[in-house]
Each structure stands twice: as structure tokens, then as C-alpha cells.
Design a protein around this motif. Structure first.
Motif, mmCIF file in Angstrom:
data_model
loop_
_atom_site.group_PDB
_atom_site.id
_atom_site.type_symbol
_atom_site.label_atom_id
_atom_site.label_comp_id
_atom_site.label_asym_id
_atom_site.label_seq_id
_atom_site.Cartn_x
_atom_site.Cartn_y
_atom_site.Cartn_z
ATOM 1 N N PRO A 40 0.824 -1.218 0.000
ATOM 2 C CA PRO A 40 0.000 0.000 0.000
ATOM 3 C C PRO A 40 0.856 1.265 0.000
ATOM 4 C CG PRO A 40 -0.019 -1.038 2.168
ATOM 5 C CD PRO A 40 0.732 -1.956 1.254
ATOM 6 N N VAL A 41 0.303 2.318 -0.589
ATOM 7 C CA VAL A 41 0.921 3.641 -0.569
ATOM 8 C C VAL A 41 0.127 4.474 0.429
ATOM 9 C CG1 VAL A 41 1.446 5.711 -1.924
ATOM 10 C CG2 VAL A 41 1.679 3.440 -2.973
ATOM 11 N N ASP A 42 0.828 5.137 1.324
ATOM 12 C CA ASP A 42 0.178 5.932 2.362
ATOM 13 C C ASP A 42 -0.572 7.122 1.749
ATOM 14 O OD1 ASP A 42 -0.269 6.703 5.174
ATOM 15 O OD2 ASP A 42 1.051 8.382 4.673
ATOM 16 N N MET B 37 -2.258 5.708 -12.245
ATOM 17 C CA MET B 37 -2.158 4.452 -11.513
ATOM 18 C C MET B 37 -0.859 4.517 -10.736
ATOM 19 S SD MET B 37 -3.769 2.879 -14.708
ATOM 20 C CE MET B 37 -5.529 2.984 -14.905
ATOM 21 N N ILE B 38 -0.951 4.317 -9.408
ATOM 22 C CA ILE B 38 0.143 4.673 -8.505
ATOM 23 C C ILE B 38 0.503 3.507 -7.595
ATOM 24 C CG2 ILE B 38 0.828 6.269 -6.662
ATOM 25 C CD1 ILE B 38 -1.345 8.211 -7.819
ATOM 26 N N GLY B 39 1.802 3.316 -7.399
ATOM 27 C CA GLY B 39 2.287 2.307 -6.470
ATOM 28 C C GLY B 39 3.805 2.262 -6.478
ATOM 29 N N TRP C 156 8.330 10.250 -7.576
ATOM 30 C CA TRP C 156 9.460 9.438 -8.006
ATOM 31 C C TRP C 156 10.632 9.564 -7.033
ATOM 32 C CZ3 TRP C 156 9.725 5.534 -11.132
ATOM 33 C CH2 TRP C 156 10.962 5.091 -11.601
ATOM 34 N N LYS C 157 10.868 10.773 -6.552
ATOM 35 C CA LYS C 157 11.965 10.991 -5.603
ATOM 36 C C LYS C 157 11.724 10.264 -4.280
ATOM 37 C CE LYS C 157 15.247 13.091 -6.074
ATOM 38 N NZ LYS C 157 16.553 12.628 -6.543
ATOM 39 N N ARG C 158 10.477 9.893 -4.000
ATOM 40 C CA ARG C 158 10.146 9.135 -2.785
ATOM 41 C C ARG C 158 9.974 7.642 -3.082
ATOM 42 N NH1 ARG C 158 6.145 12.620 1.105
ATOM 43 N NH2 ARG C 158 7.052 14.666 0.743
ATOM 44 N N GLY C 159 10.307 7.235 -4.284
ATOM 45 C CA GLY C 159 10.227 5.827 -4.633
ATOM 46 C C GLY C 159 8.859 5.355 -5.087
ATOM 47 N N ILE C 160 7.953 6.290 -5.336
ATOM 48 C CA ILE C 160 6.597 5.960 -5.773
ATOM 49 C C ILE C 160 6.511 6.176 -7.280
ATOM 50 C CG2 ILE C 160 4.145 6.557 -5.579
ATOM 51 C CD1 ILE C 160 4.843 7.597 -2.710
ATOM 52 N N GLY C 161 6.031 5.164 -7.970
ATOM 53 C CA GLY C 161 5.907 5.258 -9.418
ATOM 54 C C GLY C 161 4.457 5.375 -9.847
ATOM 55 N N MET C 162 4.277 5.752 -11.096
ATOM 56 C CA MET C 162 2.920 5.863 -11.632
ATOM 57 C C MET C 162 2.969 5.877 -13.145
ATOM 58 S SD MET C 162 2.029 9.843 -10.664
ATOM 59 C CE MET C 162 2.674 9.696 -9.009
ATOM 60 N N ILE D 179 -3.397 -2.692 -8.482
ATOM 61 C CA ILE D 179 -2.625 -1.451 -8.362
ATOM 62 C C ILE D 179 -3.083 -0.756 -7.085
ATOM 63 C CG2 ILE D 179 -2.169 0.797 -9.408
ATOM 64 C CD1 ILE D 179 -2.624 -0.576 -12.157
ATOM 65 N N PRO D 180 -2.139 -0.333 -6.235
ATOM 66 C CA PRO D 180 -2.528 0.221 -4.936
ATOM 67 C C PRO D 180 -3.474 1.434 -4.981
ATOM 68 C CG PRO D 180 -0.227 -0.370 -4.887
ATOM 69 C CD PRO D 180 -0.684 -0.540 -6.312
ATOM 70 N N LEU D 181 -3.233 2.390 -5.884
ATOM 71 C CA LEU D 181 -4.049 3.610 -5.913
ATOM 72 C C LEU D 181 -4.368 4.019 -7.348
ATOM 73 C CD1 LEU D 181 -2.020 5.849 -3.418
ATOM 74 C CD2 LEU D 181 -4.108 4.580 -2.919
ATOM 75 N N HIS D 182 -5.548 4.597 -7.502
ATOM 76 C CA HIS D 182 -5.930 5.230 -8.763
ATOM 77 C C HIS D 182 -6.335 6.662 -8.421
ATOM 78 C CE1 HIS D 182 -6.088 1.454 -11.053
ATOM 79 N NE2 HIS D 182 -6.499 0.934 -9.916
#
Length: 190
Positions: free
Chosen positions: A26-28, A165-167, A129-135, A93-96
Motif C-alpha cells: 500500500p501507498v500511504d 495508476m500509482i504504487g 518518483w523521488k520518494r520511490g513511488i511510481g505511476m 494497483i494500490p491507488l488510482h
């Protein structure tokens, strides 16, 4: 010809990738809100902030997925297997995040708003992206479908600019070559 980044901003821009394969971690949501609060500093004419967002997470993703399924043509009254596969992909996918803007009837304002929203989305992608979250920024045909739009609560007079789409990336693709700007640039010097 490739370009060697000279600072952290350039490294971020060149290093960001669109992610299609996500971990199920999960993404916070609060972190996502922080990132949107950074992204909102995008330039926008007269500070109109022409955006609103709908975030689908946990069980809420099913509304997004069902709107997608409902918008797809059926075969003999049945949902085609390719649609079910895509729906399962979306569920994992964790988040939309759906990014929506008002559709101003004045062309100049519409163009300014679309430019501002697009810039905000790019800011969001880079900060995440700088926090390691892609989309991945998707603008598939079905975002225009009235069934999909109604299914997620997009009002008349609004445009879906993106479904993000995020995760966390499961796989980071290699960079693809880009055309050297010298091939696309006309310099007028007189």
C-alpha cells in the motif's frame, strides 16, 4: 545523442519512468496528499487552480474498476476476457487518482487550465518518483465514455485529464531514446 544531467532537478526529470508493473504494497494516502500539496505549486494563470482529484484506494478501487468494466463493449452480453484481465490488473494497483478539470467554454482559459493541470501532474510524478513511488499517466479512450464518467461521478462540464495508476515499482523500465532537440528546433536570429 544523450544528455548528461548537471543537477538534481535534471537527474529527476531524466530518471523518472512510467511504471506499469506495481508491487501490491500500500501507498500511504497522507504521503500522497503531501505530494499533491507540493505539485500544486505548478504555474497556473491567475492562480485558478483548475483541478480536482478523486482517489480510489482499498475497497474504493472497485468503483473505478466497475466503471471501467461497464464502459466496455460486451460480447453476447458477456464481459470479454481481455476486459476482465485489465480489471484484475487495475484491482492489483494500490491507488488510482483521477485528475479532473473544469471545461471552460472560453478556448484560451481551457488551454491555460489544461496546461496548468498537465504541469501539476508532472510535478506530482517527479515528487513521487523521488520518494520511490511510481505511476503511469493514462488517458485511454474509456475516460471519454459517458458510462465510465457517470460511474466515477465526473460531472457534465468536466474533463478527465488523467487516470494515474500509482504504487511502488515492481520493475523500472530502461530509458528509451528521445529525439535530440536540435532536430526539432528552428532558430530565428534576424
Amino acid at each position: 545523442m544523450s544528455y548528461a544531467a548537471k543537477n538534481e532537478v535534471e537527474k529527476s526529470i531524466i530518471g523518472r519512468r512510467s511504471i506499469k508493473a506495481f508491487k501490491t504494497d500500500p501507498v500511504d494516502v497522507e504521503e500522497l496528499i503531501e505530494l499533491l500539496n507540493v505539485a500544486k505549486w505548478a504555474p497556473n494563470h491567475k492562480l485558478t487552480e483548475p483541478w480536482r482529484f478523486q482517489l480510489y484506494t482499498s475497497n474504493g478501487k472497485e468503483q473505478f474498476v466497475q466503471a471501467y468494466i461497464d464502459s466496455q463493449p460486451k460480447t453476447d452480453g458477456e464481459v470479454p476476457e481481455r476486459v476482465n484481465r485489465k480489471a484484475d490488473y487495475f484491482r492489483n494497483i494500490p491507488l488510482h487518482l483521477v485528475v479532473i478539470m473544469p471545461e471552460d467554454p472560453r478556448q484560451r482559459r481551457w488551454d491555460e487550465d489544461y496546461g496548468a493541470v498537465s504541469t501539476m501532474i508532472q510535478n506530482f510524478q517527479l515528487a513521487a518518483w523521488k520518494r520511490g513511488i511510481g505511476m503511469i499517466w493514462r488517458s485511454n479512450d474509456w475516460i471519454y465514455d459517458p458510462v465510465f464518467r457517470e460511474g466515477i461521478g465526473v460531472k457534465p462540464g468536466e474533463k478527465v485529464v488523467a487516470t494515474l495508476m500509482i504504487g511502488y515499482p515492481k520493475h523500472i523500465p530502461e530509458p528509451q531514446d528521445r529525439t535530440d532537440i536540435r532536430e526539432l528546433l528552428t532558430i530565428i536570429d534576424n
